[in-house]
Every structure is written in C-alpha cells, then in structure tokens.
Motif scaffolding. Sequence first.
Motif, mmCIF file in Angstrom:
data_model
loop_
_atom_site.group_PDB
_atom_site.id
_atom_site.type_symbol
_atom_site.label_atom_id
_atom_site.label_comp_id
_atom_site.label_asym_id
_atom_site.label_seq_id
_atom_site.Cartn_x
_atom_site.Cartn_y
_atom_site.Cartn_z
ATOM 1 N N GLY A 1 0.110 -1.357 -0.037
ATOM 2 C CA GLY A 1 0.221 -0.063 -0.310
ATOM 3 C C GLY A 1 0.347 1.553 -0.341
ATOM 4 O O GLY A 1 2.181 1.066 -0.345
ATOM 5 N N ARG A 2 0.135 2.880 -0.415
ATOM 6 C CA ARG A 2 0.960 3.756 -0.268
ATOM 7 C C ARG A 2 1.998 4.373 1.326
ATOM 8 O O ARG A 2 2.349 4.461 1.620
ATOM 9 C CB ARG A 2 0.276 4.785 -0.385
ATOM 10 N N GLY A 3 1.822 3.317 2.508
ATOM 11 C CA GLY A 3 1.966 3.558 3.564
ATOM 12 C C GLY A 3 2.317 3.068 4.505
ATOM 13 O O GLY A 3 2.884 3.035 5.654
ATOM 14 N N ALA A 4 2.795 1.813 3.819
ATOM 15 C CA ALA A 4 3.995 0.568 4.812
ATOM 16 C C ALA A 4 4.304 -0.632 3.726
ATOM 17 O O ALA A 4 4.117 0.215 2.301
ATOM 18 C CB ALA A 4 3.206 -0.484 5.662
ATOM 19 N N GLY A 5 5.977 -0.496 3.868
ATOM 20 C CA GLY A 5 6.735 -0.743 3.225
ATOM 21 C C GLY A 5 7.511 -2.312 3.678
ATOM 22 O O GLY A 5 7.766 -1.705 4.302
ATOM 23 N N ILE A 6 8.232 -2.600 3.165
ATOM 24 C CA ILE A 6 9.666 -3.646 3.902
ATOM 25 C C ILE A 6 10.812 -3.097 2.502
ATOM 26 O O ILE A 6 10.633 -3.302 1.424
ATOM 27 C CB ILE A 6 9.221 -5.212 3.755
ATOM 28 N N TYR A 7 11.878 -3.077 3.016
ATOM 29 C CA TYR A 7 13.216 -2.731 2.087
ATOM 30 C C TYR A 7 13.960 -4.435 3.042
ATOM 31 O O TYR A 7 14.531 -4.435 4.502
ATOM 32 C CB TYR A 7 14.458 -1.947 2.780
ATOM 33 N N GLN A 8 13.998 -5.490 2.421
ATOM 34 C CA GLN A 8 14.316 -6.901 3.362
ATOM 35 C C GLN A 8 16.224 -6.845 2.577
ATOM 36 O O GLN A 8 16.149 -6.717 1.476
ATOM 37 C CB GLN A 8 13.639 -8.295 2.254
ATOM 38 N N PHE A 9 16.321 -6.892 3.540
ATOM 39 C CA PHE A 9 18.630 -6.733 3.333
ATOM 40 C C PHE A 9 18.600 -8.793 2.580
ATOM 41 O O PHE A 9 17.700 -9.265 3.211
ATOM 42 C CB PHE A 9 19.123 -6.817 4.286
ATOM 43 N N HIS B 1 15.680 -5.801 8.126
ATOM 44 C CA HIS B 1 14.731 -4.979 6.991
ATOM 45 C C HIS B 1 14.220 -4.582 7.541
ATOM 46 O O HIS B 1 14.285 -4.305 9.080
ATOM 47 C CB HIS B 1 13.691 -6.490 7.094
ATOM 48 N N ILE B 2 14.328 -3.672 6.968
ATOM 49 C CA ILE B 2 13.366 -2.323 7.414
ATOM 50 C C ILE B 2 11.712 -1.801 7.237
ATOM 51 O O ILE B 2 11.294 -2.167 5.496
ATOM 52 C CB ILE B 2 13.826 -1.139 6.643
ATOM 53 N N GLY B 3 11.335 -2.019 8.155
ATOM 54 C CA GLY B 3 9.512 -2.115 7.399
ATOM 55 C C GLY B 3 8.629 -0.863 7.955
ATOM 56 O O GLY B 3 8.697 0.041 8.052
ATOM 57 N N ASP B 4 7.548 -1.076 7.822
ATOM 58 C CA ASP B 4 6.529 -0.127 7.930
ATOM 59 C C ASP B 4 6.431 0.922 7.473
ATOM 60 O O ASP B 4 6.454 1.235 6.335
ATOM 61 C CB ASP B 4 6.494 0.519 9.896
ATOM 62 N N GLY B 5 6.224 2.198 8.122
ATOM 63 C CA GLY B 5 6.485 3.499 7.035
ATOM 64 C C GLY B 5 7.384 3.940 6.559
ATOM 65 O O GLY B 5 7.565 4.284 5.505
ATOM 66 N N LEU B 6 8.686 3.645 6.767
ATOM 67 C CA LEU B 6 9.794 3.279 7.418
ATOM 68 C C LEU B 6 10.145 2.965 5.540
ATOM 69 O O LEU B 6 10.635 3.502 4.727
ATOM 70 C CB LEU B 6 10.882 3.657 7.858
ATOM 71 N N GLY B 7 9.911 1.613 5.395
ATOM 72 C CA GLY B 7 9.898 0.686 4.615
ATOM 73 C C GLY B 7 9.212 1.174 3.556
ATOM 74 O O GLY B 7 9.476 1.440 1.947
ATOM 75 N N ALA B 8 8.300 2.055 3.158
ATOM 76 C CA ALA B 8 7.250 2.849 2.943
ATOM 77 C C ALA B 8 7.906 3.804 1.753
ATOM 78 O O ALA B 8 7.372 3.781 0.906
ATOM 79 C CB ALA B 8 6.325 2.799 3.375
ATOM 80 N N ARG B 9 8.237 5.068 2.579
ATOM 81 C CA ARG B 9 9.399 5.954 2.321
ATOM 82 C C ARG B 9 10.741 5.178 1.639
ATOM 83 O O ARG B 9 11.167 5.920 0.557
ATOM 84 C CB ARG B 9 9.843 6.635 3.056
ATOM 85 N N ILE B 10 11.664 4.260 1.772
ATOM 86 C CA ILE B 10 12.339 3.858 0.868
ATOM 87 C C ILE B 10 11.865 3.663 -0.648
ATOM 88 O O ILE B 10 12.838 3.708 -0.775
ATOM 89 C CB ILE B 10 12.999 2.219 2.091
ATOM 90 N N LYS B 11 10.779 2.375 -0.370
ATOM 91 C CA LYS B 11 10.788 2.062 -1.692
ATOM 92 C C LYS B 11 10.305 2.680 -2.881
ATOM 93 O O LYS B 11 10.875 3.270 -3.683
ATOM 94 C CB LYS B 11 8.895 1.077 -1.163
ATOM 95 N N GLU B 12 9.229 4.323 -1.776
ATOM 96 C CA GLU B 12 9.150 5.386 -2.599
ATOM 97 C C GLU B 12 10.347 5.979 -3.590
ATOM 98 O O GLU B 12 10.460 6.789 -4.378
ATOM 99 C CB GLU B 12 8.761 6.104 -2.403
ATOM 100 N N LEU B 13 11.496 6.301 -2.662
ATOM 101 C CA LEU B 13 12.560 6.572 -2.718
ATOM 102 C C LEU B 13 13.579 6.037 -3.764
ATOM 103 O O LEU B 13 13.962 6.532 -4.858
ATOM 104 C CB LEU B 13 13.868 6.890 -1.639
ATOM 105 N N VAL B 14 13.423 4.533 -3.814
ATOM 106 C CA VAL B 14 14.190 3.507 -5.053
ATOM 107 C C VAL B 14 12.916 4.307 -6.349
ATOM 108 O O VAL B 14 13.450 4.000 -7.312
ATOM 109 C CB VAL B 14 13.602 1.941 -4.432
ATOM 110 N N CYS B 15 11.520 4.092 -6.341
ATOM 111 C CA CYS B 15 10.847 4.689 -8.109
ATOM 112 C C CYS B 15 11.687 5.861 -8.181
ATOM 113 O O CYS B 15 11.487 5.652 -9.447
ATOM 114 C CB CYS B 15 10.178 3.996 -7.537
ATOM 115 N N GLU B 16 11.549 6.858 -7.534
ATOM 116 C CA GLU B 16 11.450 7.728 -7.730
ATOM 117 C C GLU B 16 13.482 7.944 -8.199
ATOM 118 O O GLU B 16 13.858 8.702 -8.977
ATOM 119 C CB GLU B 16 11.345 9.203 -6.232
#
Length: 402
Positions: free
Chosen positions: A321-329, A340-355
């Motif tokens: 979703g837009r509010g959560a995500g996961i960065y799995q090392f 891993h980095i999850g929850d809201g910070l995971g979502a922000r990292i995913k958005e940074l990756v997309c950008e």
Amino acid sequence: MAGNTQVVVIGGGYAGVMAANRLTGRDDVTVTLVNPRPELVHRVRLHQLVGGTDDAVVAFQDVLAGGVRLVVDTATRIDAAGRGVTLASGGTLAYDYLIYAAGSVSAAPSVPGAAEFAYPAATLEEARRLRTALGAVPATAAVTVVGAGPAGIETAAELAEEGRRVTLVCGGVLGPYLHTRGRRSVAKWLARLGVTVVDGPDTTVTAVSRDAVRLADGREVPGEVTVWTAGFGVPDLAARSGLSVDAAGRLLTDETLTSVDDPRVLAAGDSAAPSGVPLRMSCLNATPLGARAADTVLSRLAGEEPDHLHQGLYAQCVSVGRGAGIYQFANRSDVAVWLHIGDGLGARIKELVCEGIPKHLSGEARKPGSYRLHRTPGGIAKRRQSLRAHRDEAPAAADRTA
C-alpha cells in the motif's frame, strides 16, 4: 576499430536506457535504441497504475541522452552473421555491436483457464487492460490475486487500499524471497488492509474460471476479477534468431555479458543469462547490468580487457500500500537475512527507490560514465562460488538423467 561504431540496443527498459546513455560517452559511437513504445515503462510502479495512483511511464526525453536515436518499433529478428536487426515495420538496422535488453514479460500460464479468464500485469498494456477490467465491475466485487511475490503483494495491497475485497492466493508461502521476520511484517500490513491471504502447500491454482479459481486442495476462491502475477518469462527473440539461450529463453553470455555465440552481441537485464547463472529478475540488477554491458563495449573499443560481472548488493523492496513497505536485506548469495526495514519507513524507502531509478538514468544521460553502482566493491568471491557450484551441479544432473 576505425571510423564510427554503430551500436543498436534492443529494449528501452532500465537496462537498455542505461546502456544507451553510457555509450554516448564516446563521440565515435552512434547509438540507436529500439523500443516498441515512445516512453519508458516505469515497471516498479505498474501496481500503482492498476490501483489508479500512477501512470507508470516516464518520458524518454527526461531519461534518454540527446545523442541516442530512438526508433519506436519492434525487433523481430537478429541476424548475427550479417550484423543486422529486422524491424516489424520492415526496416533493418545495421550494427557493429548489439546489446540485447529485451526485458521480461508475464510467464505464459499453463493452468487451464488462466489465459482466458485471468489478467496478467507485467507489462504496461496488461496493467492498463486490468485497470479497465476493474473499472467495469462494482467496487464491491471480489478480486483474486494469484502469486505472492512482490508483484502480487503490491497489487493486492493497492487494490485493498482502493476499498476492494481482495484475496491473495500464494501457491505456497507469502513472499518466497523474504526472511520469516520480513514475511510477518508484510502479513501484518496486508491484514490491516483487509487482504485475505491464502497460503500453504496446497494453495497452488489448478484451474481458473470466469468467477473463481480452484486450488490443489479442492477449494474454490470466488472472484469477479482474477489477477495473475505468478512468474515472469522473457521474449523469444534471441531463441528465434538462433542465438544460444538458457531453458527460460535468456541469452547465454560469458561473465562480460558477451554472447557465447558472437563477440559483437551482448545482453543486459532480465533477458541475460551470464554463464548460465542469471541474476534475479529485478530493477536492482537490470540497471547495473545495462552499465556493465556498455562498459564491455567501451572496453573493447579502447583495446582493453572488459571487467567481469560482479554484484555487491542484494535486497528486495516491496510496498504494501501507500503507507507501509519493506526493505529486505540479503547476503551476497542473494538470500534474505533477518534484517529488514518495515512499516512506514519501509514505504518511504520504496518510494525513494522508485524516484531514484529515473534519476540514475537521467544522471547518466547528462554525464555518461557517472553511474557506478555496478562497480560496488565485493561480490566477486560469491559470484565465483556460484559459478563453481553451477559447474559442479551440471555433471551431476547429467548423470541423474543418463
């Protein structure tokens, strides 16, 4: 090589655009990029297109170097002996070097009814077709997503956030790549979004009908729309052109990404199988492979020995979703670890990756040679270990089938 060098790049995805941009660093190289669409498909946002929050395209003018000639067409045949590419329009392109970056597509499903009643979403056209299909049913209609890799998780979450009733059929475990801890994090957020997760050893889909999917254990999961995200394949252009490919159809290369058949043909991205031991299909690997293939060409033009492939960073980034995500090392064998980095910070990292992906491409367009992630230290020893294991396994497999 005397005179101007003609390089044709087939495929305008992350790998192809990176390779094309990097090659413009030499004034004596003419680069032609062949792509069936007039824009870059931002594949890591296709699930957002399905959910209605992004169009998942980037204008080539924003990411492609001005010195690259863009040909909006489809390559239908590679004539390696004649060094030419035949186009669907009937034209041909001559080359001195060819970089094959054809990417990946939805795997052709062998499950009865899947081709007729399920909607894949691995390409721009498929995602748009799915979005149209979703718009044709009530918002309360049940949706079934088959496949619990990143594409399935992200699509299920986007549709749930849109208010739809979603069931995610895993065909095994949720997020097969993820570590157990990461999997729990994803499951938690899917539950919060109201996604019903059907997992376990007997959840493989055995048949698809217009309004349901049947599982191996005999259960039926109803749904007015079935989304199919179970696996990826590659275009068959290399195989049809008589080039050596692996069992999945990826172009076989050595560790410099050079075809085992022809030193003037290279591969990058999802359609490359270096030494028969391909990297995981992902944007994480596609962009560095594009840079590596371009560097091989540039090294040969300079009379230098090309570097071998190595990858020093592995991970998987998934939005829920837009509010959560996961960065799995992961470790350097590309196996997920506990961190891993999850929850809201995971979502922000995913958005940074997309950008960040278009920024890497546009940065290389402005300053060819500036991208350096494919030269990250480390990974060489693990790559060599993987190659040794592959060589040891090949005779054993042959003995088992003899």
